[in-house]
Design a protein around this motif. Structure first.
Motif, short mmCIF file in Angstrom:
data_model
loop_
_atom_site.label_atom_id
_atom_site.label_comp_id
_atom_site.label_asym_id
_atom_site.label_seq_id
_atom_site.Cartn_x
_atom_site.Cartn_y
_atom_site.Cartn_z
N PHE A 1 59.20 43.87 47.61
CA PHE A 1 58.38 45.02 47.97
C PHE A 1 57.63 45.52 46.75
O PHE A 1 58.17 45.60 45.65
N GLU A 2 56.37 45.86 46.96
CA GLU A 2 55.56 46.44 45.91
C GLU A 2 54.80 47.63 46.49
O GLU A 2 54.51 47.67 47.68
N ALA A 3 54.48 48.58 45.64
CA ALA A 3 53.83 49.81 46.10
C ALA A 3 52.36 49.84 45.73
O ALA A 3 51.80 50.90 45.51
N GLY A 4 51.72 48.71 45.69
CA GLY A 4 50.31 48.65 45.32
C GLY A 4 49.41 49.12 46.45
O GLY A 4 49.83 49.36 47.58
N SER A 5 48.13 49.25 46.14
CA SER A 5 47.16 49.68 47.14
C SER A 5 46.25 48.53 47.55
O SER A 5 45.16 48.75 48.06
N SER A 6 46.70 47.31 47.36
CA SER A 6 45.93 46.14 47.72
C SER A 6 46.82 45.20 48.54
O SER A 6 47.84 44.72 48.05
N VAL A 7 46.41 44.94 49.79
CA VAL A 7 47.19 44.08 50.66
C VAL A 7 46.28 43.56 51.78
O VAL A 7 45.30 44.21 52.15
N MET A 8 46.59 42.38 52.29
CA MET A 8 45.90 41.86 53.47
C MET A 8 46.86 41.91 54.64
O MET A 8 47.95 41.33 54.58
N LEU A 9 46.45 42.60 55.71
CA LEU A 9 47.31 42.78 56.88
C LEU A 9 46.78 41.98 58.06
O LEU A 9 45.65 42.19 58.50
N LEU A 10 47.57 41.08 58.57
CA LEU A 10 47.37 40.34 59.81
C LEU A 10 46.13 39.44 59.83
O LEU A 10 46.23 38.29 60.19
N PHE A 11 44.97 39.95 59.48
CA PHE A 11 43.73 39.19 59.60
C PHE A 11 42.95 39.30 58.29
O PHE A 11 43.14 40.22 57.51
N HIS A 12 42.02 38.37 58.09
CA HIS A 12 41.20 38.39 56.86
C HIS A 12 40.32 39.63 56.79
O HIS A 12 40.04 40.12 55.70
N PHE A 13 39.91 40.16 57.94
CA PHE A 13 39.05 41.34 57.89
C PHE A 13 39.82 42.62 57.59
O PHE A 13 39.22 43.63 57.30
N TRP A 14 41.16 42.57 57.66
CA TRP A 14 41.97 43.76 57.33
C TRP A 14 42.49 43.60 55.90
O TRP A 14 43.67 43.55 55.66
N ASP A 15 41.58 43.53 54.98
CA ASP A 15 41.91 43.38 53.57
C ASP A 15 41.78 44.74 52.90
O ASP A 15 40.68 45.27 52.75
N VAL A 16 42.91 45.32 52.53
CA VAL A 16 42.94 46.67 51.98
C VAL A 16 42.76 46.59 50.46
O VAL A 16 43.49 45.88 49.78
N GLN A 17 41.79 47.34 49.99
CA GLN A 17 41.54 47.42 48.55
C GLN A 17 41.35 48.90 48.21
O GLN A 17 40.37 49.50 48.60
N GLY A 18 42.29 49.48 47.52
CA GLY A 18 42.16 50.86 47.07
C GLY A 18 43.00 51.84 47.87
O GLY A 18 43.46 51.54 48.97
N PRO A 19 43.19 53.03 47.31
CA PRO A 19 44.05 54.04 47.93
C PRO A 19 43.53 54.55 49.28
O PRO A 19 44.32 54.78 50.19
N ALA A 20 42.23 54.75 49.42
CA ALA A 20 41.70 55.26 50.69
C ALA A 20 41.95 54.26 51.82
O ALA A 20 42.35 54.65 52.93
N GLY A 21 41.73 52.98 51.56
CA GLY A 21 42.00 51.95 52.56
C GLY A 21 43.48 51.87 52.89
O GLY A 21 43.85 51.62 54.05
#
Length: 147
Positions: free
Chosen positions: A5-25
């Motif tokens: 487990f990591e507490a970063g603000s960058s992760v890809m969830l389920l699909f390529h278009f759900w790529d989270v980059q940054g705290p707001a995302g």
């Protein structure tokens, strides 16, 4: 891919278009996962409610059943079956079974999607799923007592 487990603000969830980059995302993604989990819990309550509706194959009274069985969620499978005339048409029974099947498919699919979200090993997403489950249970399951 990290398996801790990591507490970063960058992760890809389920699909390529759900790529989270940054705290707001990440905040938006945690909120979306929380809402999906609340919906999952409410879906469970809805399926239980549909299962408790009177069926033409089950007696509505519980003669011969103990008080422990009367409070059980699986009571309908233990109630003796009586040969009574069906109150619903066969079309309505098939429609109800079709709705229950569709809800089951939706619940299983949503459950696996939430499991895959947790398997992203992001602490915030994990906490969103846990919080959504708690909130959904808190909202939904008291409604079962009113049925």
């Amino acid at each position: 891919m990290s398996m801790t487990f990591e507490a970063g603000s960058s992760v890809m969830l389920l699909f390529h278009f759900w790529d989270v980059q940054g705290p707001a995302g990440m905040v938006l993604s945690v909120f979306m996962v929380l809402l999906l989990t609340v919906f999952y819990e409410l879906l469970k309550v809805w399926r239980i409610w549909l299962g408790k509706r009177p069926s033409p194959f089950h007696s509505s009274d519980c003669r011969g059943s103990s008080t422990a069985l009367a409070s059980s969620l699986s009571e309908s499978s233990l109630v003796p079956m009586e040969q009574t005339a069906p109150t619903r048409s066969p079309t309505n029974r098939w429609l109800l079974r079709g709705i229950q099947t569709a809800l089951h498919i939706l619940q299983v699919t949503l459950g696996y999607m939430l499991m895959l979200c947790v398997m992203s090993y992001n602490t915030w997403i994990f906490l969103g799923v846990i919080l959504g489950s708690v909130l959904g249970y808190f909202i939904g399951f008291p409604l079962l007592g009113q049925i």
